[in-house]
Design a protein around this motif. Structure first.
Motif, PDB file in Angstrom:
ATOM      1  N   TYR A 164      49.955  42.078  40.851  1.00 61.86           N
ATOM      2  CA  TYR A 164      50.031  43.490  40.540  1.00 61.86           C
ATOM      3  C   TYR A 164      50.413  44.268  41.803  1.00 61.86           C
ATOM      4  O   TYR A 164      49.873  44.009  42.876  1.00 61.86           O
ATOM      5  CB  TYR A 164      48.692  44.018  40.012  1.00 61.86           C
ATOM      6  CG  TYR A 164      48.372  43.586  38.596  1.00 61.86           C
ATOM      7  CD1 TYR A 164      48.509  44.476  37.529  1.00 61.86           C
ATOM      8  CD2 TYR A 164      47.925  42.297  38.327  1.00 61.86           C
ATOM      9  CE1 TYR A 164      48.202  44.086  36.229  1.00 61.86           C
ATOM     10  CE2 TYR A 164      47.630  41.901  37.034  1.00 61.86           C
ATOM     11  CZ  TYR A 164      47.765  42.802  35.986  1.00 61.86           C
ATOM     12  OH  TYR A 164      47.473  42.419  34.702  1.00 61.86           O
ATOM     13  N   GLY A 220      50.341  47.699  44.039  1.00 68.67           N
ATOM     14  CA  GLY A 220      49.405  48.796  44.213  1.00 68.67           C
ATOM     15  C   GLY A 220      47.993  48.307  44.475  1.00 68.67           C
ATOM     16  O   GLY A 220      47.761  47.161  44.865  1.00 68.67           O
ATOM     17  N   LYS A 221      47.044  49.203  44.250  1.00 70.79           N
ATOM     18  CA  LYS A 221      45.639  48.905  44.498  1.00 70.79           C
ATOM     19  C   LYS A 221      44.888  48.805  43.184  1.00 70.79           C
ATOM     20  O   LYS A 221      45.194  49.528  42.237  1.00 70.79           O
ATOM     21  CB  LYS A 221      45.016  50.000  45.381  1.00 70.79           C
ATOM     22  CG  LYS A 221      45.628  50.084  46.779  1.00 70.79           C
ATOM     23  CD  LYS A 221      44.933  51.143  47.619  1.00 70.79           C
ATOM     24  CE  LYS A 221      45.531  51.207  49.017  1.00 70.79           C
ATOM     25  NZ  LYS A 221      44.865  52.230  49.850  1.00 70.79           N
ATOM     26  N   PRO A 222      43.896  47.907  43.118  1.00 73.92           N
ATOM     27  CA  PRO A 222      43.123  47.776  41.873  1.00 73.92           C
ATOM     28  C   PRO A 222      42.236  49.004  41.673  1.00 73.92           C
ATOM     29  O   PRO A 222      41.792  49.620  42.642  1.00 73.92           O
ATOM     30  CB  PRO A 222      42.295  46.510  42.118  1.00 73.92           C
ATOM     31  CG  PRO A 222      42.209  46.388  43.611  1.00 73.92           C
ATOM     32  CD  PRO A 222      43.469  46.966  44.147  1.00 73.92           C
ATOM     33  N   PRO A 223      41.974  49.363  40.413  1.00 73.31           N
ATOM     34  CA  PRO A 223      42.445  48.678  39.193  1.00 73.31           C
ATOM     35  C   PRO A 223      43.689  49.323  38.590  1.00 73.31           C
ATOM     36  O   PRO A 223      44.006  49.059  37.434  1.00 73.31           O
ATOM     37  CB  PRO A 223      41.257  48.856  38.266  1.00 73.31           C
ATOM     38  CG  PRO A 223      40.717  50.214  38.631  1.00 73.31           C
ATOM     39  CD  PRO A 223      40.960  50.386  40.113  1.00 73.31           C
ATOM     40  N   ALA A 224      44.383  50.168  39.348  1.00 70.94           N
ATOM     41  CA  ALA A 224      45.512  50.917  38.798  1.00 70.94           C
ATOM     42  C   ALA A 224      46.848  50.304  39.191  1.00 70.94           C
ATOM     43  O   ALA A 224      47.853  51.008  39.258  1.00 70.94           O
ATOM     44  CB  ALA A 224      45.457  52.374  39.256  1.00 70.94           C
ATOM     45  N   GLY A 225      46.890  49.013  39.467  1.00 68.53           N
ATOM     46  CA  GLY A 225      48.133  48.377  39.855  1.00 68.53           C
ATOM     47  C   GLY A 225      49.064  48.161  38.663  1.00 68.53           C
ATOM     48  O   GLY A 225      48.638  48.120  37.511  1.00 68.53           O
ATOM     49  N   SER A 226      50.331  48.022  38.953  1.00 69.54           N
ATOM     50  CA  SER A 226      51.337  47.757  37.915  1.00 69.54           C
ATOM     51  C   SER A 226      51.648  46.267  37.880  1.00 69.54           C
ATOM     52  O   SER A 226      51.901  45.642  38.911  1.00 69.54           O
ATOM     53  CB  SER A 226      52.614  48.559  38.194  1.00 69.54           C
ATOM     54  OG  SER A 226      53.148  48.230  39.462  1.00 69.54           O
ATOM     55  N   ARG A 227      51.654  45.718  36.683  1.00 66.83           N
ATOM     56  CA  ARG A 227      51.856  44.287  36.498  1.00 66.83           C
ATOM     57  C   ARG A 227      53.297  43.885  36.771  1.00 66.83           C
ATOM     58  O   ARG A 227      54.237  44.606  36.437  1.00 66.83           O
ATOM     59  CB  ARG A 227      51.464  43.893  35.079  1.00 66.83           C
ATOM     60  CG  ARG A 227      51.633  42.425  34.751  1.00 66.83           C
ATOM     61  CD  ARG A 227      50.990  42.109  33.424  1.00 66.83           C
ATOM     62  NE  ARG A 227      51.227  40.725  33.034  1.00 66.83           N
ATOM     63  CZ  ARG A 227      50.600  40.129  32.012  1.00 66.83           C
ATOM     64  NH1 ARG A 227      49.719  40.796  31.301  1.00 66.83           N
ATOM     65  NH2 ARG A 227      50.852  38.860  31.729  1.00 66.83           N
TER      66      ARG A 227
END
Length: 219
Positions: free
Chosen positions: A120, A122-129
């Motif tokens: 993913y 970005g940073k968890p939990p808002a990352g893009s798959r």
């Protein structure tokens, strides 16, 4: 003294044309990871060491089109924790699905665990798959009889013990499936579907005309 050339150059696996490195799950665990963990000679130097926390999957050594194999030394996220640090340069790896047990065919015992992870951005939990997949292989346990090496010569230990928490990683980019509608549109654009190129024959109409008697014929 002559030295055999190593297939690993600059951290990437380079095989001669026609050769493919395609081991099974059992071979990766028993023949490579097990020997790496117990500091035994490997059958071939096909898998380099790398720190995955410092690299994104598209920047790893090797060709992006195929599968790449690496030994990664796992480290915990916290000093006293057991969860591995999955962070990378510009994202993180996230586990998905259930872990798969790797069973040795000779002794029918579990020798390793296969975990599937997705990268993913970005940073968890808002990352893009993304489409990058990793298969992480780890040993099932050092107390397993199938994972015990015989005692070395001139050794004071009864059996060999693992020295570090190594994992073997297979990393590749998933191929996206093309939509059927897109394929049809592409075929039309390329001129593969041409309605005017082939004529349509109505066989039913021709059959009816053959069975109808001609007006000039006598009854």
């Amino acid at each position: 003294m002559d030295h055999k050339p190593s297939p690993v150059r600059c951290g990437a696996l380079r095989l001669p044309p026609g050769f493919r490195f395609h081991p099974s799950d059992e071979e990766l665990v028993v023949q490579y990871l097990k020997r790496k963990v117990f500091s035994c000679p490997l059958p071939a130097f096909f898998i380099p060491d790398i720190d995955l926390r410092k690299h994104d999957p598209w920047n790893l050594p090797g060709a992006c089109q195929g599968e790449r194999y690496f030994f990664n030394l796992r480290k915990s996220r916290y000093p006293n924790g057991k969860r591995s640090n999955r962070a990378a340069s510009s994202g993180y790896w996230k586990a998905t699905g259930k872990d798969k047990q790797i069973v040795a065919s000779g002794c029918n015992q579990v020798v390793g665990i296969k975990k599937v992870l997705i990268f993913y951005r970005g940073k968890p939990p808002a990352g893009s798959r993304t489409d990058w997949i990793m298969h992480e292989y780890s040993l099932a346990g050092s107390d397993n009889p199938a994972l015990i090496f015989p005692q070395r010569k001139n050794s004071t230990h009864g059996m060999m013990v693992p020295n570090q928490d190594w994992a073997l990683c297979r990393i590749f980019k998933k191929r996206r499936t093309t939509n059927m509608v897109d394929e049809i549109e592409q075929d039309r654009d390329e001129g593969k579907i041409r309605s005017s190129a082939a004529g349509f024959i109505d066989f039913m109409q021709q059959r009816e005309s053959d069975q109808t008697p001609s007006s000039s014929s006598s009854p």
